[in-house]
Design an enzyme around this catalytic site. Sequence first.
Site, PDB file in Angstrom:
ATOM      1  N   HIS A  25       0.993  -1.210  -0.057  1.00 10.71           N
ATOM      2  CA  HIS A  25       0.016  -0.148   0.028  1.00 10.71           C
ATOM      3  C   HIS A  25       0.763   1.157   0.107  1.00 10.71           C
ATOM      4  O   HIS A  25       0.443   2.176   0.602  1.00 10.71           O
ATOM      5  CB  HIS A  25      -1.081  -0.009   1.095  1.00 10.71           C
ATOM      6  CG  HIS A  25      -2.017  -0.946   0.917  1.00 10.71           C
ATOM      7  ND1 HIS A  25      -3.367  -0.726   0.365  1.00 10.71           N
ATOM      8  CD2 HIS A  25      -2.178  -2.461   1.290  1.00 10.71           C
ATOM      9  CE1 HIS A  25      -4.025  -1.606   0.162  1.00 10.71           C
ATOM     10  NE2 HIS A  25      -3.566  -2.651   0.854  1.00 10.71           N
ATOM     11  N   ASP A  27       2.635   1.879  -3.297  1.00 12.93           N
ATOM     12  CA  ASP A  27       2.816   2.323  -4.448  1.00 12.93           C
ATOM     13  C   ASP A  27       1.824   3.531  -4.972  1.00 12.93           C
ATOM     14  O   ASP A  27       2.445   4.325  -5.650  1.00 12.93           O
ATOM     15  CB  ASP A  27       2.778   1.268  -5.610  1.00 12.93           C
ATOM     16  CG  ASP A  27       1.305   0.487  -5.509  1.00 12.93           C
ATOM     17  OD1 ASP A  27       0.191   0.758  -4.676  1.00 12.93           O
ATOM     18  OD2 ASP A  27       0.921  -0.242  -6.539  1.00 12.93           O
ATOM     19  N   SER A 115      -3.563 -11.611 -10.184  1.00  7.74           N
ATOM     20  CA  SER A 115      -3.874 -12.208 -11.361  1.00  7.74           C
ATOM     21  C   SER A 115      -4.590 -11.198 -12.369  1.00  7.74           C
ATOM     22  O   SER A 115      -4.598 -11.437 -13.381  1.00  7.74           O
ATOM     23  CB  SER A 115      -5.024 -13.557 -11.101  1.00  7.74           C
ATOM     24  OG  SER A 115      -6.128 -12.776 -10.356  1.00  7.74           O
ATOM     25  N   GLU A 148      -7.361  -0.559 -15.631  1.00  4.29           N
ATOM     26  CA  GLU A 148      -7.562  -1.142 -14.367  1.00  4.29           C
ATOM     27  C   GLU A 148      -8.270   0.206 -13.808  1.00  4.29           C
ATOM     28  O   GLU A 148      -9.428  -0.059 -13.173  1.00  4.29           O
ATOM     29  CB  GLU A 148      -6.611  -1.928 -13.740  1.00  4.29           C
ATOM     30  CG  GLU A 148      -7.326  -2.176 -12.409  1.00  4.29           C
ATOM     31  CD  GLU A 148      -6.748  -3.473 -11.712  1.00  4.29           C
ATOM     32  OE1 GLU A 148      -5.986  -4.195 -12.502  1.00  4.29           O
ATOM     33  OE2 GLU A 148      -7.172  -4.034 -10.418  1.00  4.29           O
ATOM     34  N   ASP A 160       1.658  -3.813  -9.750  1.00  3.62           N
ATOM     35  CA  ASP A 160       1.382  -5.126 -10.430  1.00  3.62           C
ATOM     36  C   ASP A 160       1.571  -5.248 -11.857  1.00  3.62           C
ATOM     37  O   ASP A 160       2.311  -5.954 -12.549  1.00  3.62           O
ATOM     38  CB  ASP A 160      -0.173  -5.623  -9.907  1.00  3.62           C
ATOM     39  CG  ASP A 160      -0.432  -5.385  -8.440  1.00  3.62           C
ATOM     40  OD1 ASP A 160       0.451  -5.454  -7.826  1.00  3.62           O
ATOM     41  OD2 ASP A 160      -1.833  -5.776  -8.118  1.00  3.62           O
ATOM     42  N   TYR A 210     -10.424  -0.874  -0.831  1.00  2.00           N
ATOM     43  CA  TYR A 210      -9.047  -0.461  -1.250  1.00  2.00           C
ATOM     44  C   TYR A 210      -9.131   1.087  -1.764  1.00  2.00           C
ATOM     45  O   TYR A 210      -8.347   1.916  -1.200  1.00  2.00           O
ATOM     46  CB  TYR A 210      -8.546  -1.493  -2.536  1.00  2.00           C
ATOM     47  CG  TYR A 210      -7.434  -1.037  -3.276  1.00  2.00           C
ATOM     48  CD1 TYR A 210      -6.076  -1.736  -2.734  1.00  2.00           C
ATOM     49  CD2 TYR A 210      -7.149  -0.197  -4.187  1.00  2.00           C
ATOM     50  CE1 TYR A 210      -4.975  -1.181  -3.315  1.00  2.00           C
ATOM     51  CE2 TYR A 210      -6.035   0.060  -4.622  1.00  2.00           C
ATOM     52  CZ  TYR A 210      -4.850  -0.401  -4.367  1.00  2.00           C
ATOM     53  OH  TYR A 210      -3.630  -0.157  -4.997  1.00  2.00           O
TER      54      TYR A 210
HETATM   55  C1  GLA Z   1      -3.120  -4.263  -5.167  1.00  2.00           C
HETATM   56  C2  GLA Z   1      -2.714  -3.262  -6.112  1.00  2.00           C
HETATM   57  C3  GLA Z   1      -1.282  -2.564  -6.073  1.00  2.00           C
HETATM   58  C4  GLA Z   1      -0.850  -2.267  -4.591  1.00  2.00           C
HETATM   59  C5  GLA Z   1      -1.335  -3.459  -3.667  1.00  2.00           C
HETATM   60  C6  GLA Z   1      -1.052  -3.043  -2.313  1.00  2.00           C
HETATM   61  O1  GLA Z   1      -2.232  -5.241  -5.547  1.00  2.00           O
HETATM   62  O2  GLA Z   1      -3.104  -3.509  -7.418  1.00  2.00           O
HETATM   63  O3  GLA Z   1      -1.201  -1.487  -6.950  1.00  2.00           O
HETATM   64  O4  GLA Z   1      -1.301  -1.086  -4.108  1.00  2.00           O
HETATM   65  O5  GLA Z   1      -2.820  -3.804  -3.883  1.00  2.00           O
HETATM   66  O6  GLA Z   1       0.332  -3.000  -1.999  1.00  2.00           O
END
Ligand code: GLA
Length: 374
Positions: A25, A27, A115, A148, A160, A210
Site C-alpha cells: 500500500h 505504490d 491475477s 484497471e 502489479d 482498497y
Molecule cells: C494491489 C494493487 C497494487 C498495490 C497493492 C497493495 O495489488 O493492485 O497497486 O497497491 O494492492 O500494495
Amino acid sequence: MYIAGGVELKRYFVAPGRINIIGEHTDYNEGFVMPAAIDKYVLLSIEKNGNGRIHLSSMGREPVSFEESVIEKTGDWSDYLKGIIWILKNKLDAKFGGMDIDIRSSLPEGAGLSSSAALEVALIVALNSVFDLKLSETQLYNYAQEAENDFVGVKCGIMDQFTAVMGRRNKAIFLDTLKMQYEYVPLELGDYTLLVFDSKVHHSLSRGAYNSRREEARKALEILGRSSYREVSMVDLFPNRGKMGDLYYRRALHVVSENMRVLESMKILSNSNFENLGRLLIQSHESLALDYEVTCEETDFIVDTLREMKGVSGARMIGAGFGGSVLALCEKTEEKKIVEVVKTRYKEKFAIDIDCYEVRPSDGAREVEASFPL
Ligand code: GLA
C-alpha cells in the site's frame, strides 16, 4: 510459429503473477515497493478472426463475445481484457478486426498474487506483438494500469502491472513509484525459500475498501499540509497526531514506516541477511494489521502461526489484503514441517483447506510456445 504459408496461426503469451517482498500500500502513495514476478502465470492464446467480433473464453467460464466497436463493462472477469482493448482504442485508435482469445491460468484468483494485472498485461503484450503496436515497456504497464483504474474502476497503483511486464528470474525489483526508477535486486535465497499460503478467503469489501484506503492516505497527507509522502518523515508525524486524528495518523504512519522498511530491506538484501529481512516482514504485517487495517482474521492467524515456528524468518500478508495470501520466508530444511503445521491448524480453526506453494522469482510477460508448462 506465427506465419504458415501466409496464414496467421494462434500465438501464445504468458504474464506472471507477483509476490511483494515488502512495500505494501505504498505504490499509490508515491513510495517504494519490492515485488518479484513469480512462476505462476496467465497463458493467453490469440488468433485474428477477421469478423469484427471479440470472443473471450477462460477455463470453463461462460464465454463472452462482443462487437469490437462496442466495449461495455460487465462486472466480471472479462472486464480486465475489455479494459485493455478499450485503452488501446482510446490511446491509439487501434482496430483489430476481431479476434479469439482464450485464457488458461495457474495463478489463483483473489489470492493477492495479482491475477488481474497478469490478465491485462498478457493481453496488452500479445496485442503489441500481434498488431505491431510498437509500445514501449513503459507504455505497456502504464496503459494496463490505466485500464484497471479507468475501465475496471479499481484505483490500483503501478506495482502489479509494472512487475508483470518487468519481472526477472531470480530477482526482486526495487521500484521508486514517484520517480519510476527501478533496480533489480538479486534474490539468491540459498538455504531459504519463499512460500505462499493462500488463505482462500477473499472478503467482498476489498475493492471498495482498497479505494477508501487510498482516499484516507491522501486525506492524511492533506491534513499534514504536504503534497507527497516523500516529504513526510516520522518526525513530522508525531507532533501532528492530535490534528490528524487517530485514523488518519495511523494510515500515514503505515505509509511512512513501510517506506523505511523497504529501504532497510534493500540494505539487508545486499548482504543476504534473511533473518533480519524476516523481522521486517513481521513488522510490515503488524503495521498493515494495526495501522492500515487491511489484514483479516485468517491472514493474521497464518502469520501468528508462522512466526512461532522454527525455521520461519518472517511472514506477512501480500497484495491489497482483506484475505488473499501470506508470504513466508523460511529455511528449506523446515519447509515440509512448516506447511504441515499451518495446514492443520488453519483447517482446525476455519475448516478451510489452505493452499501452499513455493514460488520462484521469474521473468515478465513474453511470447511462448503452445506447449508452455503452466
Ligand atoms: C494491489 C494493487 C497494487 C498495490 C497493492 C497493495 O495489488 O493492485 O497497486 O497497491 O494492492 O500494495
